[in-house]
Write a protein that holds these residues in place. Structure first.
Motif, short mmCIF file in Angstrom:
data_model
loop_
_atom_site.label_atom_id
_atom_site.label_comp_id
_atom_site.label_asym_id
_atom_site.label_seq_id
_atom_site.Cartn_x
_atom_site.Cartn_y
_atom_site.Cartn_z
N LEU A 236 0.81 -1.22 0.00
CA LEU A 236 0.00 0.00 0.00
C LEU A 236 0.84 1.27 0.00
O LEU A 236 0.36 2.34 -0.37
CB LEU A 236 -0.93 -0.01 1.21
N GLU A 237 2.11 1.16 0.39
CA GLU A 237 2.98 2.33 0.36
C GLU A 237 3.34 2.75 -1.06
O GLU A 237 3.89 3.84 -1.27
CB GLU A 237 4.25 2.07 1.17
N TYR A 238 3.02 1.89 -2.04
CA TYR A 238 3.29 2.23 -3.45
C TYR A 238 2.00 2.50 -4.22
O TYR A 238 2.05 2.67 -5.44
CB TYR A 238 4.06 1.09 -4.12
N ALA A 239 0.88 2.55 -3.53
CA ALA A 239 -0.40 2.77 -4.21
C ALA A 239 -0.44 4.12 -4.93
O ALA A 239 -1.08 4.26 -5.97
CB ALA A 239 -1.55 2.67 -3.20
N HIS A 240 0.27 5.11 -4.39
CA HIS A 240 0.25 6.45 -4.99
C HIS A 240 0.93 6.48 -6.36
O HIS A 240 0.70 7.42 -7.13
CB HIS A 240 0.95 7.44 -4.05
N SER A 241 1.75 5.47 -6.67
CA SER A 241 2.49 5.46 -7.94
C SER A 241 1.88 4.56 -9.00
O SER A 241 2.37 4.52 -10.13
CB SER A 241 3.94 5.01 -7.68
N ILE A 242 0.82 3.83 -8.66
CA ILE A 242 0.29 2.83 -9.58
C ILE A 242 -0.26 3.46 -10.85
O ILE A 242 -0.06 2.93 -11.96
CB ILE A 242 -0.78 1.98 -8.87
N GLN A 243 -0.95 4.59 -10.75
CA GLN A 243 -1.47 5.23 -11.95
C GLN A 243 -0.34 5.65 -12.88
O GLN A 243 -0.46 5.53 -14.12
CB GLN A 243 -2.33 6.44 -11.57
N GLN A 244 0.75 6.13 -12.33
CA GLN A 244 1.90 6.51 -13.15
C GLN A 244 2.52 5.28 -13.81
O GLN A 244 2.94 5.34 -14.97
CB GLN A 244 2.95 7.22 -12.28
N ILE A 245 2.57 4.18 -13.08
CA ILE A 245 3.13 2.94 -13.64
C ILE A 245 2.24 2.44 -14.77
O ILE A 245 2.73 2.01 -15.82
CB ILE A 245 3.28 1.88 -12.53
N ARG A 246 0.93 2.50 -14.58
CA ARG A 246 0.00 2.08 -15.63
C ARG A 246 0.21 2.92 -16.90
O ARG A 246 0.28 2.38 -18.01
CB ARG A 246 -1.44 2.25 -15.15
N LYS A 247 0.31 4.22 -16.72
CA LYS A 247 0.47 5.12 -17.87
C LYS A 247 1.80 4.86 -18.57
O LYS A 247 1.85 4.78 -19.81
CB LYS A 247 0.40 6.57 -17.39
N ALA A 248 2.87 4.70 -17.79
CA ALA A 248 4.19 4.45 -18.38
C ALA A 248 4.23 3.10 -19.08
O ALA A 248 4.87 2.96 -20.13
CB ALA A 248 5.26 4.53 -17.30
N LEU A 249 3.54 2.11 -18.53
CA LEU A 249 3.51 0.78 -19.16
C LEU A 249 2.78 0.84 -20.49
O LEU A 249 3.20 0.22 -21.48
CB LEU A 249 2.84 -0.22 -18.22
N LEU A 250 1.67 1.59 -20.53
CA LEU A 250 0.92 1.73 -21.78
C LEU A 250 1.75 2.45 -22.83
O LEU A 250 1.79 2.03 -24.00
CB LEU A 250 -0.37 2.50 -21.51
N GLU A 251 2.44 3.51 -22.43
CA GLU A 251 3.29 4.25 -23.37
C GLU A 251 4.43 3.37 -23.87
O GLU A 251 4.80 3.42 -25.05
CB GLU A 251 3.85 5.50 -22.70
N SER A 252 4.98 2.54 -22.98
CA SER A 252 6.06 1.64 -23.38
C SER A 252 5.58 0.60 -24.37
O SER A 252 6.27 0.29 -25.35
CB SER A 252 6.65 0.96 -22.14
N SER A 253 4.38 0.06 -24.15
CA SER A 253 3.85 -0.96 -25.05
C SER A 253 3.54 -0.37 -26.42
O SER A 253 3.71 -1.03 -27.45
CB SER A 253 2.59 -1.59 -24.45
N ILE A 254 3.11 0.90 -26.46
CA ILE A 254 2.82 1.55 -27.74
C ILE A 254 4.11 1.82 -28.51
O ILE A 254 4.21 1.57 -29.71
CB ILE A 254 2.04 2.86 -27.51
N SER A 255 5.12 2.31 -27.80
CA SER A 255 6.39 2.63 -28.46
C SER A 255 7.10 1.38 -28.96
O SER A 255 7.77 1.41 -29.99
CB SER A 255 7.30 3.40 -27.51
#
Length: 205
Positions: free
Chosen positions: A41-60
């Motif tokens: 739960l201490e990393y919950a604040h970063s999950i949305q950023q990780i999701r966005k970065a993962l999507l951008e990485s998969s597109i690139s």
């Protein structure tokens, strides 16, 4: 709580988003099963950023990772009194429905909850069909995940060292031993409690 509502405040541990996404992408490319991402739960604040970065990485990289990687959700920082448990259930249902690993058309499925996380699997699927990617420390929360989903392949991303840990054999042995001892204790007719006195000096007679 039974009378008063509660509001949970989680810590915010630092994490290298780029390193985490790179490890997750590499694991997704070499894994045949869909991946469920769980986290402390201490990393919950970063999950949305990780999701966005993962999507951008998969597109690139022109690789469809989004359909293979699913994230658990943190349903709500609020806890209502037991008389309002129906309201809490509705909030959890809503949280599951808004995640990228749940369908928004109200399709039936199985809801899982562990360590403050919740997620929904489509009907006909079970956790054994998924591999688990844990973001966080090797602590009691992770041990609970390993013990609960012991039939799943599990890897852990250590955010403090920015590296992925795949060898969990030693921890699995410890947890299996612990589970065995707990089951033995449950079957016992008599349970003794031994109180240690290591902090007390020996009396003189």
């Amino acid at each position: 709580t039974t009378a008063l509502p509660a509001f949970f405040v989680f810590g915010k541990a630092s994490i290298g988003i780029a390193d985490c996404v790179e490890s997750m992408s590499q694991y997704a490319l070499t894994n045949s099963k869909p991946i469920m991402v769980l986290f402390g739960l201490e990393y919950a604040h970063s999950i949305q950023q990780i999701r966005k970065a993962l999507l951008e990485s998969s597109i690139s990289c022109k690789s469809d990772l989004k359909s293979e990687v699913h994230f658990a959700d943190v349903p709500s920082p609020y806890m209502f009194p037991s008389k309002d448990i129906k309201k809490l259930s509705e909030i959890q249902e809503e949280a599951c429905g808004c995640g990228n690993n749940s369908s928004s058309d109200g399709a039936s499925g199985t809801i899982y909850n562990i360590g403050g996380l919740t997620w929904k699997l489509p009907e006909g699927q079970s956790m054994e069909d998924y591999s688990l990617f844990w973001i966080g420390q090797d602590n009691s929360a992770f041990a609970n995940v390993v013990l609960t989903f012991n039939a799943c392949e599990i890897v852990r991303y250590d955010a403090t060292k920015n590296q992925m840990v795949t060898d969990l054999s030693q921890q699995r042995r410890i947890l299996k031993r612990r589970y065995y001892l707990v089951e033995r204790a449950k079957d016992a007719n008599i349970v003794g409690i031994l109180v240690g006195t290591l902090g007390v000096g020996n009396p003189c007679y």
